[in-house]
Design a protein around this motif. Structure first.
Motif, short mmCIF file in Angstrom:
data_model
loop_
_atom_site.label_atom_id
_atom_site.label_comp_id
_atom_site.label_asym_id
_atom_site.label_seq_id
_atom_site.Cartn_x
_atom_site.Cartn_y
_atom_site.Cartn_z
N TRP A 188 0.84 -1.20 0.00
CA TRP A 188 0.00 0.00 0.00
C TRP A 188 0.87 1.25 0.00
O TRP A 188 1.83 1.35 0.76
CB TRP A 188 -0.89 0.04 1.22
N ARG A 189 0.51 2.21 -0.84
CA ARG A 189 1.15 3.53 -0.86
C ARG A 189 0.08 4.57 -1.10
O ARG A 189 -0.68 4.48 -2.08
CB ARG A 189 2.22 3.63 -1.94
N GLY A 190 -0.02 5.53 -0.19
CA GLY A 190 -0.97 6.62 -0.37
C GLY A 190 -2.42 6.17 -0.42
O GLY A 190 -3.21 6.72 -1.21
N VAL A 191 -2.81 5.23 0.42
CA VAL A 191 -4.19 4.72 0.42
C VAL A 191 -5.05 5.60 1.32
O VAL A 191 -4.78 5.73 2.52
CB VAL A 191 -4.24 3.25 0.89
N ALA A 192 -6.10 6.18 0.76
CA ALA A 192 -6.99 7.09 1.49
C ALA A 192 -7.99 6.29 2.31
O ALA A 192 -9.19 6.23 2.01
CB ALA A 192 -7.70 8.02 0.51
N VAL A 193 -7.52 5.70 3.38
CA VAL A 193 -8.34 4.79 4.19
C VAL A 193 -9.57 5.50 4.75
O VAL A 193 -10.69 4.97 4.72
CB VAL A 193 -7.50 4.18 5.32
N ARG A 194 -9.38 6.70 5.28
CA ARG A 194 -10.51 7.42 5.88
C ARG A 194 -11.61 7.67 4.88
O ARG A 194 -12.78 7.39 5.14
CB ARG A 194 -10.04 8.75 6.49
N ASP A 195 -11.27 8.16 3.72
CA ASP A 195 -12.29 8.49 2.73
C ASP A 195 -13.00 7.24 2.23
O ASP A 195 -14.23 7.22 2.08
CB ASP A 195 -11.66 9.24 1.56
N ILE A 196 -12.24 6.18 2.00
CA ILE A 196 -12.85 4.95 1.47
C ILE A 196 -13.83 4.37 2.49
O ILE A 196 -14.97 4.01 2.16
CB ILE A 196 -11.76 3.93 1.11
N LEU A 197 -13.41 4.28 3.75
CA LEU A 197 -14.28 3.70 4.77
C LEU A 197 -15.44 4.61 5.12
O LEU A 197 -16.55 4.12 5.39
CB LEU A 197 -13.47 3.37 6.02
N ALA A 198 -15.23 5.91 5.13
CA ALA A 198 -16.33 6.83 5.42
C ALA A 198 -17.40 6.74 4.34
O ALA A 198 -18.61 6.72 4.63
CB ALA A 198 -15.81 8.25 5.56
N ASP A 199 -16.99 6.70 3.09
CA ASP A 199 -17.95 6.58 1.99
C ASP A 199 -18.72 5.25 2.07
O ASP A 199 -19.92 5.20 1.77
CB ASP A 199 -17.24 6.68 0.64
N ALA A 200 -18.02 4.19 2.48
CA ALA A 200 -18.65 2.87 2.48
C ALA A 200 -19.54 2.64 3.69
O ALA A 200 -20.49 1.85 3.61
CB ALA A 200 -17.57 1.79 2.42
N THR A 201 -19.26 3.30 4.83
CA THR A 201 -20.01 3.03 6.06
C THR A 201 -20.93 4.17 6.48
O THR A 201 -21.86 3.95 7.27
CB THR A 201 -19.06 2.74 7.23
N GLY A 202 -20.65 5.39 6.02
CA GLY A 202 -21.41 6.55 6.47
C GLY A 202 -21.03 7.01 7.86
O GLY A 202 -21.69 7.89 8.43
N LEU A 203 -19.97 6.45 8.43
CA LEU A 203 -19.53 6.81 9.77
C LEU A 203 -18.35 7.77 9.73
O LEU A 203 -17.58 7.77 8.76
CB LEU A 203 -19.08 5.56 10.53
N PRO A 204 -18.17 8.59 10.77
CA PRO A 204 -16.89 9.30 10.91
C PRO A 204 -15.79 8.26 11.08
O PRO A 204 -15.95 7.28 11.81
CB PRO A 204 -17.07 10.11 12.20
N VAL A 205 -14.67 8.46 10.41
CA VAL A 205 -13.57 7.49 10.44
C VAL A 205 -12.30 8.19 10.92
O VAL A 205 -11.97 9.28 10.45
CB VAL A 205 -13.35 6.85 9.06
N HIS A 206 -11.60 7.56 11.84
CA HIS A 206 -10.33 8.05 12.36
C HIS A 206 -9.28 6.98 12.11
O HIS A 206 -9.53 5.80 12.33
CB HIS A 206 -10.45 8.37 13.85
N VAL A 207 -8.09 7.41 11.67
CA VAL A 207 -7.06 6.48 11.21
C VAL A 207 -5.75 6.78 11.93
O VAL A 207 -5.40 7.95 12.14
CB VAL A 207 -6.87 6.61 9.68
N ASP A 208 -5.02 5.74 12.32
CA ASP A 208 -3.70 5.93 12.92
C ASP A 208 -2.91 4.63 12.83
O ASP A 208 -3.45 3.59 12.45
CB ASP A 208 -3.81 6.38 14.38
N SER A 209 -1.63 4.71 13.20
CA SER A 209 -0.81 3.49 13.26
C SER A 209 -1.24 2.66 14.45
O SER A 209 -1.75 3.19 15.46
CB SER A 209 0.67 3.85 13.39
N HIS A 210 -1.03 1.33 14.36
CA HIS A 210 -1.48 0.51 15.48
C HIS A 210 -0.65 0.75 16.74
O HIS A 210 -1.16 0.61 17.86
CB HIS A 210 -1.52 -0.97 15.12
#
Length: 421
Positions: A188-210
């Motif tokens: 993975w390089r430059g994957v917009a995880v927040r936008d993809i998951l927010a669009d798919a779930t309708g939820l606010p999405v927060h992203v960070d390293s584990h």
């Protein structure tokens, strides 16, 4: 033994006495007054508002105002009116975090599988579901997580509302942009995880390293000693770290803090059959202790394990070759831990590694390496600790991202909550 520092006071179930109350949190440690109030209630609830005022350094009027809003949002609830000790003093109505109304969801993306989980507002994992990757293509992984979430909520949500989704993974993650900048094992390089998951779930999405997510989880509901100063070292298929300074989890100007995978620890070189590393440093931490290397070393010793979890299970059963592989890993992790302790001099270093968490001899070996190699750590039994979440690390990491955001700013724009009046 717990530190006696006022910022590392242990959590209590008994009522607080005035002498037990630590000094107020410094302004640098609280993102908002409401967040400080909610955090104090999480730590000490059921607790009187007057006690919350002393814990946070806020005025009684400010605490009452924040509590009124938190009550209206359903984040806290009132208990039964109680009197003071021995029935003396003015009665008060204690408040506590309401864990029955809302949940946060979490998604953790590992090298071989994903973990989807639900967590209540007291940081307790309600449900989790792990599935191996069918494909590591980013769209397929993230859309699969989004598709599974409604079923998990329906089965285990018990009528509670999901406030947000947290997403965590290893390597370089930019929380501000909601992007996985680079994850070499997944490609993975430059994957917009927040936008993809927010669009798919309708939820606010927060992203960070584990690693940063787990450091925040330790601060919220784990070991009190991690509140102000800590290093968290994550050792799995990915190796990385997180750093807590003055109560804040450090990100760095490019959100790249925590890349410790290639510290030289003197493990076997490529010519010894070790898995090669992209860094080109023989015996770096990642190549020496990552899960695939553990399975390879066991096989070289004549112990065939189909996967790392299977190898761990054999070690827990007492299989000598499996236990020796984990002991070797503990010693090498201890070398890296000694470097990190000397570099940052944290109050504590938390090791997220199943051997340290579940095999006492591994934790002892790791601490022994720190004691031998560190110049500043004179008490590794107190300062080098296993994770609070051994056995549920990945189920904790994802939702902890969302839970940390909620406790940082409970009056922020959380669409599922009533508006702040």
């Amino acid at each position: 033994m717990e530190s006696s520092s006022p910022l590392t006071a242990p959590r209590r179930s008994a009522p607080l006495r005035r002498a037990d109350i630590p000094p107020p949190l410094s302004a640098t440690r609280r993102a908002s007054g409401a967040g400080a109030v909610l955090g104090a209630i999480l730590d000490h609830g059921p607790v009187a508002r007057s006690t919350v005022a002393r814990l946070t350094g806020l005025s009684p009027a400010a605490v009452s105002g924040h509590c009124a809003v938190l009550l209206s949002r359903g984040l806290i609830r009132e208990g039964q009116e109680t009197a003071g000790p021995r029935g003396l003093g003015r009665p008060h109505v204690p408040v506590e975090v309401d864990a029955d109304r809302y949940l946060v969801a979490g998604a953790h993306v590992a090298v071989a599988h994903t973990t989807l989980s639900l967590m209540d507002l007291r940081g307790r994992v309600v449900a989790e579901e792990r599935r191996p990757h069918v494909s590591t293509q980013a769209g397929a992984v993230l859309e699969g997580l989004a598709a599974r979430l409604p079923g998990l909520v329906a089965a285990h949500g018990t009528g509670r509302t999901v406030l947000a989704l947290g997403a965590a993974t290893g390597h370089w993650v930019d929380p501000g942009a909601g992007v996985v900048v680079r994850h070499p094992q997944l490609g993975w390089r430059g994957v917009a995880v927040r936008d993809i998951l927010a669009d798919a779930t309708g939820l606010p999405v927060h992203v960070d390293s584990h690693a940063r997510a787990l450091a925040r989880a330790e601060q919220l509901v784990g070991q009190a000693a991690t509140r102000a100063s800590a290093v968290l070292l994550f050792v799995g298929a990915v190796v990385d770290a997180a750093f807590v300074t003055a109560g804040v989890v450090h990100q760095g100007p490019r959100s790249g803090a925590g890349n410790v995978a290639h510290l030289p620890v003197g493990g076997p070189a490529d010519g010894d059959g070790a898995s090669p590393c992209v860094c080109g440093v023989p015996g770096c931490l990642q190549s020496a202790v990552a899960e695939p290397e553990m399975v390879r070393l066991a096989a070289a010793a004549g112990l065939r394990a189909p996967s790392f979890p299977a190898l761990l299970e054999r070690a827990l059963e007492g299989e000598p070759r499996a236990r020796e592989v984990f002991l070797r890993r503990a010693r090498l992790v201890g070398r890296a831990a000694a470097v990190l302790v000397d570099m940052f001099d944290p109050e504590v270093l938390v090791v997220v590694e199943p051997g340290a968490g579940r095999l006492p001899e591994c934790l002892a070996a790791l601490r022994a390496e720190v004691a031998e190699r560190s110049w500043v750590c004179d008490d590794p039994e107190r300062r080098v600790l296993p994770s609070s979440f051994t056995g549920s690390v990945l189920a904790t990491a994802g939702p902890a991202v969302a839970l940390g955001a909620l406790y940082d700013d409970p009056l922020g724009p959380w669409p599922a909550l009533p508006a702040v009046s």
